[in-house]
Design an enzyme around this catalytic site. Structure first.
Site, PDB file in Angstrom:
ATOM      1  N   LYS A  69     -16.566  -3.265  18.576  1.00  0.00           N
ATOM      2  CA  LYS A  69     -16.256  -4.266  19.603  1.00  0.00           C
ATOM      3  C   LYS A  69     -16.888  -3.891  20.948  1.00  0.00           C
ATOM      4  CE  LYS A  69     -11.904  -5.909  17.588  1.00  0.00           C
ATOM      5  NZ  LYS A  69     -10.451  -6.061  17.795  1.00  0.00           N
ATOM      6  N   ARG A  95       3.194   6.388  15.431  1.00  0.00           N
ATOM      7  CA  ARG A  95       3.106   7.307  14.301  1.00  0.00           C
ATOM      8  C   ARG A  95       2.301   8.539  14.714  1.00  0.00           C
ATOM      9  NH1 ARG A  95       0.535   4.754   9.170  1.00  0.00           N
ATOM     10  NH2 ARG A  95       2.652   4.067   8.729  1.00  0.00           N
ATOM     11  N   ALA A 136      -9.010   1.128  13.131  1.00  0.00           N
ATOM     12  CA  ALA A 136      -9.073   0.979  14.591  1.00  0.00           C
ATOM     13  C   ALA A 136     -10.243   1.736  15.257  1.00  0.00           C
ATOM     14  CB  ALA A 136      -7.742   1.393  15.206  1.00  0.00           C
ATOM     15  N   THR A 194       1.228   3.755  19.371  1.00  0.00           N
ATOM     16  CA  THR A 194       0.685   5.115  19.394  1.00  0.00           C
ATOM     17  C   THR A 194       0.256   5.536  17.983  1.00  0.00           C
ATOM     18  OG1 THR A 194       2.981   5.851  19.296  1.00  0.00           O
ATOM     19  CG2 THR A 194       1.881   6.011  21.422  1.00  0.00           C
ATOM     20  N   TYR A 238       0.815  -1.222   0.000  1.00  0.00           N
ATOM     21  CA  TYR A 238       0.000   0.000   0.000  1.00  0.00           C
ATOM     22  C   TYR A 238       0.854   1.281   0.000  1.00  0.00           C
ATOM     23  CZ  TYR A 238      -3.450   3.357   1.891  1.00  0.00           C
ATOM     24  OH  TYR A 238      -4.261   4.438   2.101  1.00  0.00           O
ATOM     25  N   GLU A 242     -12.325  -2.282   8.098  1.00  0.00           N
ATOM     26  CA  GLU A 242     -12.483  -1.171   9.042  1.00  0.00           C
ATOM     27  C   GLU A 242     -11.169  -0.856   9.750  1.00  0.00           C
ATOM     28  OE1 GLU A 242     -13.737  -4.116   9.182  1.00  0.00           O
ATOM     29  OE2 GLU A 242     -13.612  -4.989  11.178  1.00  0.00           O
TER      30      GLU A 242
HETATM   31  P1  NAD Z   1     -12.877   3.860   1.045  1.00  0.00           P
HETATM   32  O1  NAD Z   1     -12.430   2.453   0.803  1.00  0.00           O
HETATM   33  O2  NAD Z   1     -14.090   4.059   1.866  1.00  0.00           O
HETATM   34  O3  NAD Z   1     -13.068   4.622  -0.346  1.00  0.00           O
HETATM   35  C1  NAD Z   1     -12.343   4.302  -1.501  1.00  0.00           C
HETATM   36  C2  NAD Z   1     -13.346   4.087  -2.619  1.00  0.00           C
HETATM   37  O4  NAD Z   1     -12.647   3.811  -3.825  1.00  0.00           O
HETATM   38  C3  NAD Z   1     -14.262   2.886  -2.351  1.00  0.00           C
HETATM   39  O5  NAD Z   1     -15.608   3.279  -2.305  1.00  0.00           O
HETATM   40  C4  NAD Z   1     -13.982   1.955  -3.513  1.00  0.00           C
HETATM   41  O6  NAD Z   1     -15.125   1.265  -3.990  1.00  0.00           O
HETATM   42  C5  NAD Z   1     -13.446   2.921  -4.557  1.00  0.00           C
HETATM   43  N1  NAD Z   1     -12.689   2.205  -5.550  1.00  0.00           N
HETATM   44  C6  NAD Z   1     -11.802   1.187  -5.376  1.00  0.00           C
HETATM   45  N2  NAD Z   1     -11.368   0.733  -6.540  1.00  0.00           N
HETATM   46  C7  NAD Z   1     -11.985   1.457  -7.507  1.00  0.00           C
HETATM   47  C8  NAD Z   1     -11.948   1.434  -8.915  1.00  0.00           C
HETATM   48  N3  NAD Z   1     -11.195   0.559  -9.574  1.00  0.00           N
HETATM   49  N4  NAD Z   1     -12.721   2.314  -9.595  1.00  0.00           N
HETATM   50  C9  NAD Z   1     -13.505   3.204  -8.931  1.00  0.00           C
HETATM   51  N5  NAD Z   1     -13.586   3.255  -7.588  1.00  0.00           N
HETATM   52  C10 NAD Z   1     -12.831   2.403  -6.885  1.00  0.00           C
HETATM   53  O7  NAD Z   1     -11.616   4.605   1.672  1.00  0.00           O
HETATM   54  P2  NAD Z   1     -11.499   6.053   2.313  1.00  0.00           P
HETATM   55  O8  NAD Z   1     -11.176   5.865   3.734  1.00  0.00           O
HETATM   56  O9  NAD Z   1     -12.645   6.900   1.919  1.00  0.00           O
HETATM   57  O10 NAD Z   1     -10.155   6.569   1.595  1.00  0.00           O
HETATM   58  C11 NAD Z   1     -10.166   7.457   0.485  1.00  0.00           C
HETATM   59  C12 NAD Z   1      -8.735   7.712   0.042  1.00  0.00           C
HETATM   60  O11 NAD Z   1      -7.961   8.230   1.123  1.00  0.00           O
HETATM   61  C13 NAD Z   1      -7.998   6.456  -0.427  1.00  0.00           C
HETATM   62  O12 NAD Z   1      -7.182   6.777  -1.523  1.00  0.00           O
HETATM   63  C14 NAD Z   1      -7.137   6.086   0.760  1.00  0.00           C
HETATM   64  O13 NAD Z   1      -5.992   5.358   0.368  1.00  0.00           O
HETATM   65  C15 NAD Z   1      -6.795   7.450   1.314  1.00  0.00           C
HETATM   66  N6  NAD Z   1      -6.454   7.385   2.744  1.00  0.00           N
HETATM   67  C16 NAD Z   1      -7.424   7.106   3.655  1.00  0.00           C
HETATM   68  C17 NAD Z   1      -7.086   7.047   5.000  1.00  0.00           C
HETATM   69  C18 NAD Z   1      -8.119   6.762   6.046  1.00  0.00           C
HETATM   70  O14 NAD Z   1      -7.776   6.715   7.232  1.00  0.00           O
HETATM   71  N7  NAD Z   1      -9.385   6.574   5.702  1.00  0.00           N
HETATM   72  C19 NAD Z   1      -5.758   7.247   5.406  1.00  0.00           C
HETATM   73  C20 NAD Z   1      -4.795   7.504   4.436  1.00  0.00           C
HETATM   74  C21 NAD Z   1      -5.152   7.593   3.099  1.00  0.00           C
END
Ligand code: NAD
Length: 353
Positions: free
Chosen positions: A202, A288, A195, A223, A151, A193
């Site tokens: 939970k 982190r 943490a 952390t 990732y 999901e």
């Molecule tokens: P999420 O999984 O809820 O949303 C991502 C969405 O992308 C999903 O709805 C999924 O169906 C869609 N997706 C996946 N593959 C796809 C494809 N091929 N075509 C079209 N849509 C596609 O995740 P999120 O928490 O909303 O995260 C959004 C962005 O933020 C992501 O890029 C994630 O890596 C980044 N991010 C999130 C967090 C966090 O804590 N939530 C932390 C760091 C980075």
């Protein structure tokens, strides 16, 4: 930017994307396109007055359709989840590079005005995260590169592509490194999901079942910091419209141990549990935190919503979802935030993906 220009949210069916679409609409943006691969009944928010498209953005042709006519793009689509997912699905996580590559190419070809990319704190060098006693991560700590396997490598590579599309093709790209985002209307069960949502679920399970124990991944001393969704939405839009060419941290700097996170949820739930530590479960890096010096300097702002306040709202939403799903009282999965309208036909009573 004019509120009549087309704004595209890629990954709009997901947690952050759904909130972003709702937020843009509430601000008065009149043309919003939300794109996600999931069927509409699995979107957390599928809103009226928005052009909702179900498409696979790994496909270049679909990316061209998604970007056509766009003034601004928020690229949030990715195949991802919490530690339990990313440590066991490295190839799937890396395949998101197809989404990022094709979206950048399509945005360039469409002459898009501004392009936002959601990177992650998982790009940071693992050697800087070996102790619970953390020194917060500065933007420069991503190099020399030793990110989270799978990732994190994909995120770091896609950040670099944003940089080179800006330098070589003059595409206005801006990058935020999100640190653990949480809030209502996101994944709270099923394995993806994170943490905060997992802890809420939970605790709720323990409370309702009468089995007052909880399993914690790792020794609970790791952390982390957690950013409430409202801060994420505000920061993302500020970064897109800023002159910050390099990736910026977008995260809370309120550091807690996982044990302290459990303390907070216990207090909200009004219950005390016996903690069982599963030392074999995925637990990620030991420590982190986000160093917010740069974002504060550049934007005069940094995330500030207290964890206790955000967790209160998150717990309440997950509790209602849990009751709707498991207590026989069927209810909608997507609960529209204030001012939003969810398509009735697109409501789902079942949380499955
Ligand atoms: P999420 O999984 O809820 O949303 C991502 C969405 O992308 C999903 O709805 C999924 O169906 C869609 N997706 C996946 N593959 C796809 C494809 N091929 N075509 C079209 N849509 C596609 O995740 P999120 O928490 O909303 O995260 C959004 C962005 O933020 C992501 O890029 C994630 O890596 C980044 N991010 C999130 C967090 C966090 O804590 N939530 C932390 C760091 C980075």
């Amino acid at each position: 930017m004019s509120k009549d220009q087309l704004v595209v949210v890629a990954g709009g069916g997901g947690f952050i994307g759904g909130h972003l679409v709702a937020n843009l609409r509430d601000q008065g943006y009149t043309r919003i396109r939300s794109v996600d691969i999931k069927p509409f009944n699995e979107w957390y928010q599928c809103l009226d007055g928005v052009e909702n498209l179900q498409m696979d953005l790994m496909d270049l042709g679909n990316c061209h359709k998604a970007c056509k006519g766009a003034g601004e793009i928020y690229q949030l689509a990715a195949d991802m989840g919490g530690m339990g997912f990313i440590e066991t699905h490295k190839a799937e996580c890396m395949l998101s590079v197809l989404i990022n590559t094709h979206m950048l190419m399509a945005a360039r070809d469409a002459g898009v005005g501004k392009y936002f990319y959601s990177s992650s704190a998982c790009v940071y060098n693992a050697d800087k995260q070996t102790s619970e006693d953390v020194v917060a991560l500065k933007e420069a700590d991503a190099y020399p590169a030793q990110p989270e396997d799978g990732y994190g490598w994909e995120k770091l590579f896609s950040e670099r592509m944003c940089r080179h599309f800006r330098e070589d093709f003059n595409l206005h790209t801006r990058v935020a490194r999100f640190h653990n985002v949480y809030g209502p209307l996101g994944t709270w069960e099923g394995g993806r999901e994170k943490a905060p949502a997992a802890m809420c679920r939970k605790l709720i399970e323990a409370k309702l079942s009468g089995d007052h124990t909880i399993e914690i991944w790792g020794d609970g001393k790791q952390t982390r910091s957690f950013m409430y969704i409202d801060d994420c939405l505000k920061g993302s839009q500020m970064i897109l419209h800023s002159d910050c060419l390099e990736p910026l941290n977008l995260g809370s700097d309120e550091l807690v141990t996982i044990n302290q996170l459990v303390d907070i949820v216990e207090e909200i739930a009004g219950i005390k549990l016996k903690r069982n530590y599963n030392l074999d479960a995925p637990k990620g890096v030991n420590g982190r935190n986000s160093d917010n010096t740069m974002i504060q300097e550049r934007l005069g702002w940094a995330p500030s919503i207290r964890l206790r306040d955000g967790m209160e709202k998150t717990y309440k939403w997950i509790y209602d979802e849990y009751m709707a799903k498991y207590k026989g009282k069927l209810g909608p999965r997507a609960v529209a935030p204030k001012g939003a309208h969810v398509h009735k036909k697109e409501l789902s009573v079942e949380a499955g993906g």
